[in-house]
Design an enzyme around this catalytic site. Structure first.
Site, PDB file in Angstrom:
ATOM      1  N   SER A   1     -17.540  29.145  -4.824  1.00 43.37           N
ATOM      2  CA  SER A   1     -17.833  28.916  -6.246  1.00 43.37           C
ATOM      3  C   SER A   1     -18.294  27.480  -6.421  1.00 43.37           C
ATOM      4  CB  SER A   1     -16.586  29.144  -7.095  1.00 43.37           C
ATOM      5  OG  SER A   1     -16.822  28.747  -8.433  1.00 43.37           O
TER       6      SER A   1
ATOM      7  N   TYR B   1      -7.883  27.495  -8.821  1.00 42.29           N
ATOM      8  CA  TYR B   1      -9.001  28.361  -8.414  1.00 42.29           C
ATOM      9  C   TYR B   1     -10.049  27.529  -7.668  1.00 42.29           C
ATOM     10  CZ  TYR B   1     -13.365  31.026  -8.955  1.00 42.29           C
ATOM     11  OH  TYR B   1     -14.564  31.664  -8.736  1.00 42.29           O
TER      12      TYR B   1
END
Ligand code: NAP
Length: 263
Positions: free
Chosen positions: A158, A172
């Site tokens: 990501s 995350y």
């Protein structure tokens, strides 16, 4: 479409690129990968966590493209379940030649001072450990020194890995930093085994993941930060992933490809 462990038949077995296993194949980016990979000639095992109907619908789309498919439930954060995922895929479709690790979650968006240790642990378990478990099962089967035929792996990282996700879900971002590191390490360790390992780092992509984080307005709020001026689609993210699986990317390994509209 049959469920876990059942081959549904149909399609053009043996004429295509081989068997691709996609974790998180039931929705979002993973589902788009399944569809595009089928068009490119891959037979596709559609991994999912709990949404069986969604996974089976994707498997039917793969079959409609003339390829074989299978929907298989497995929590990628459970190493034993991951081993069963590979065993069921191989029993139904044959040796796994390619793996896309798209299963992932953020946990609920919140300031770090309010974070929940159990939620943080689970995000790292699924995103980072889960990717390691899946890569391990793939490598054990693909490695030439163990009788395998080589293969290719694409991990979903990501843009968060380098942006840090402050005020939302730093855990995350950290879990995806781990995906970057394991991609670099595995590309080096598994290259001699005939296995290419790459990652794609999406930016703001239009999927369920933002609503699942409890922040359905997230895409709109962050869009002004995107140089291309818009969020991306799952299809736009799947296209470079399917290219990384292809012969066209035969000398690409250890790459972390940003798909973030310039952000
Ligand atoms: P999504 O639409 O929320 O879909 C998540 C997928 O992961 C679903 O198929 C879900 O299965 C599966 N999954 C969740 N937990 C799992 C578990 N424990 N075991 C197995 N499967 C599990 O997500 P997405 O946006 O497509 O994201 C795909 C990947 O791209 C993720 O790794 C995510 O972190 C990454 N990413 C996304 C964005 C974005 O903006 N969308 C940006 C950067 C990175 P069920 O359908 O059965 O629940």
């Amino acid at each position: 479409m049959a469920g876990a462990g059942e081959e549904t038949g149909g399609g053009k077995a043996g004429e295509g690129k081989g068997v691709l296993l996609v974790t998180g194949g039931s929705r979002g980016i993973g589902a788009a990968v399944c569809r595009q990979a089928a068009e490119a000639g891959w037979d596709v095992a559609v991994g999912y966590a709990g949404r069986r109907e969604a996974a089976e619908a994707v498997a039917r789309e793969v079959e409609a493209a003339g390829r074989r498919s299978l929907a298989v439930a497995a929590d990628v954060g459970d190493a034993a379940a991951v081993a069963r995922l590979f065993e069921q895929t191989e029993a139904a479709l044959g040796p796994v030649a390619a793996l896309v690790n798209s299963a992932g979650l953020t946990g609920l968006s919140k300031p770090f001072v309010d974070s929940d240790p159990e939620e943080m642990r689970r995000v790292i378990e699924v995103n980072t450990a889960g990717t390691l478990y899946c890569c391990r099962e793939a490598a054990r089967r693909m490695a030439r020194s163990r009788g395998g035929a080589g293969g290719v792996i694409v991990n979903l990282s990501s843009a968060a890995a380098t942006l840090g996700s402050p005020g939302e879900f730093v855990w995350y971002a950290a879990s995806k930093g781990g995906v970057d590191s394991l991609t670099i390490g595995l590309a080096k360790e598994l290259g001699p085994e005939g296995i290419r390992v790459n990652a794609v780092s999406p930016g703001l992509i239009e999927t369920d993941i933002h609503a699942s984080a409890g922040d359905a307005g997230r895409l709109q709020r962050f869009t002004p930060q995107v140089p291309l001026g818009r969020s991306g689609t799952a299809e736009e993210t799947a296209a470079p992933i399917v290219w990384l699986l292809s012969e066209g990317a035969s000398y690409v390994s250890g790459a972390i490809l940003r798909v973030g509209g310039g952000r």
